[in-house]
Design an enzyme around this catalytic site. Structure first.
Site, mmCIF file in Angstrom:
data_model
loop_
_atom_site.group_PDB
_atom_site.id
_atom_site.type_symbol
_atom_site.label_atom_id
_atom_site.label_comp_id
_atom_site.label_asym_id
_atom_site.label_seq_id
_atom_site.Cartn_x
_atom_site.Cartn_y
_atom_site.Cartn_z
ATOM 1 N N ASP A 137 61.612 71.972 98.508
ATOM 2 C CA ASP A 137 62.051 73.209 97.849
ATOM 3 C C ASP A 137 63.082 72.951 96.740
ATOM 4 O OD1 ASP A 137 60.409 74.364 99.704
ATOM 5 O OD2 ASP A 137 61.951 75.539 100.704
ATOM 6 N N ASP A 158 56.513 71.489 98.708
ATOM 7 C CA ASP A 158 56.639 72.801 98.044
ATOM 8 C C ASP A 158 57.818 72.808 97.072
ATOM 9 O OD1 ASP A 158 54.578 73.519 99.790
ATOM 10 O OD2 ASP A 158 55.949 74.412 101.238
ATOM 11 N N ARG A 215 49.651 75.050 97.196
ATOM 12 C CA ARG A 215 49.132 75.829 98.312
ATOM 13 C C ARG A 215 49.762 77.226 98.225
ATOM 14 N NH1 ARG A 215 51.959 73.428 103.864
ATOM 15 N NH2 ARG A 215 54.123 73.355 103.129
ATOM 16 N N TRP A 217 51.766 80.198 99.050
ATOM 17 C CA TRP A 217 52.815 80.726 99.918
ATOM 18 C C TRP A 217 52.543 82.195 100.249
ATOM 19 C CZ3 TRP A 217 58.526 81.839 98.170
ATOM 20 C CH2 TRP A 217 59.308 82.121 99.302
#
Length: 297
Positions: A137, A158, A215, A217
């Site tokens: 993140d 991510d 991907r 979220w």
């Protein structure tokens, strides 16, 4: 225009970046440039919502570093874990913020959970020649429209996430571990664009493989890679459904003109799209950002 200087070594208006930001009168409409001289600034920094347009101007990204190490498990002042959204090293809530020639780092380290370097929840945010360094993140691209130009963004899980409409122009995305994910967009339903990468480069560390481009979220995630150079770290299927097949029907994952060892259009997930040359023409900065031109301050 107001000018403020900051130097960790002294001989400036302030030694700490947060002190410089706090010196700006709340609600002032006067554009402010903060010249951040080379040094390591170990502090957690917040640009409040009522701040005027600010240009945070460093001299050299590799020698001008703002760093902190909060992660989701760090205990806050209330004795409770911070969670993802309070871990940012740099937290931007004011519109019309620009950063140039600096490094923003979350030094929590791999395996420590969510640890944001830049938490950008503001409209018309611009980052030029900025290094955003972290692991999980790294960049929260929150509400509004953002423009990232010639930046280096690194991480593993991510590491670009959130609901912004964001253009990444000639950026380098560096992946630090295998079986990881670059983007996790949460594009709102009905938004024309989410994350658009133009003429970027994707690299991996030694031995890094099976990296996914993104991907979803949230169900309506949109991510497009246009003319991207990809090394062999990128997984052939390219995209992951986060274990939620229904999102294959609502998310929009697109590519055009990918090159390099990681470019494998014939092997990509069958629910992603390869854009035609005519479709790719629509991916222009002014159109993506709905008429906002991210030049000037």
């Amino acid at each position: 225009m107001r000018m403020i200087t900051v130097s960790a070594q002294g001989e400036a208006d302030y030694r700490r970046l947060q002190e410089a930001i706090d010196s700006i009168p709340a609600g002032s409409g006067e554009a402010t440039t903060i010249r951040l001289r080379p040094g390591i600034y170990e502090e957690k920094v917040t640009v409040p919502k009522d701040a005027p347009p600010i240009l945070l101007l460093g001299e050299d990204a590799e020698r001008t570093i703002v760093t902190w190490s909060d992660n989701a498990h760090t205990l806050g002042p209330d004795g409770e874990p911070l969670g993802t959204f309070r871990t940012g090293t740099l937290n931007v809530f004011a519109a019309n913020f620009t950063a140039e020639n600096v490094t923003i780092r979350n030094a929590s380290g791999p395996g420590t959970g969510q640890a944001v370097a830049a938490f950008v929840d503001a409209d018309r945010a611009v980052f030029r020649r900025v290094r955003l360094l972290g692991d999980q993140d790294t960049l929260y691209a929150g509400g509004g429209k953002h423009y990232y130009d010639d930046c280096c963004i690194e991480g593993d899980v991510d590491y670009i996430f959130g609901p912004a409409t964001a253009v990444f122009d000639r950026c380098r995305l560096h992946n630090k571990r295998s079986r990881s994910y670059i983007t996790a967009a949460s594009t709102p339903e009905g938004a024309a664009f989410g994350y658009v990468f133009l003429d970027c480069e994707i690299t991996g560390g030694d031995g890094v493989r099976d990296v996914y481009l993104g991907r979803p979220w949230r169900p309506y995630a949109h991510t497009a890679f246009i003319r991207t150079r990809m090394d062999g770290c990128v997984a052939p299927e390219g995209w992951h459904n986060w274990g939620q097949p229904d999102r294959e029907k609502t998310s929009r994952y697109e590519e055009y003109g990918s090159t390099g060892e990681g470019a494998a259009p014939e092997k990509r997930a069958d629910w992603s799209r390869q854009l035609s040359a005519e479709e790719a023409k629509d991916y222009r900065i002014l159109r993506i950002l709905d008429g906002w031109h991210p030049e000037g301050y």
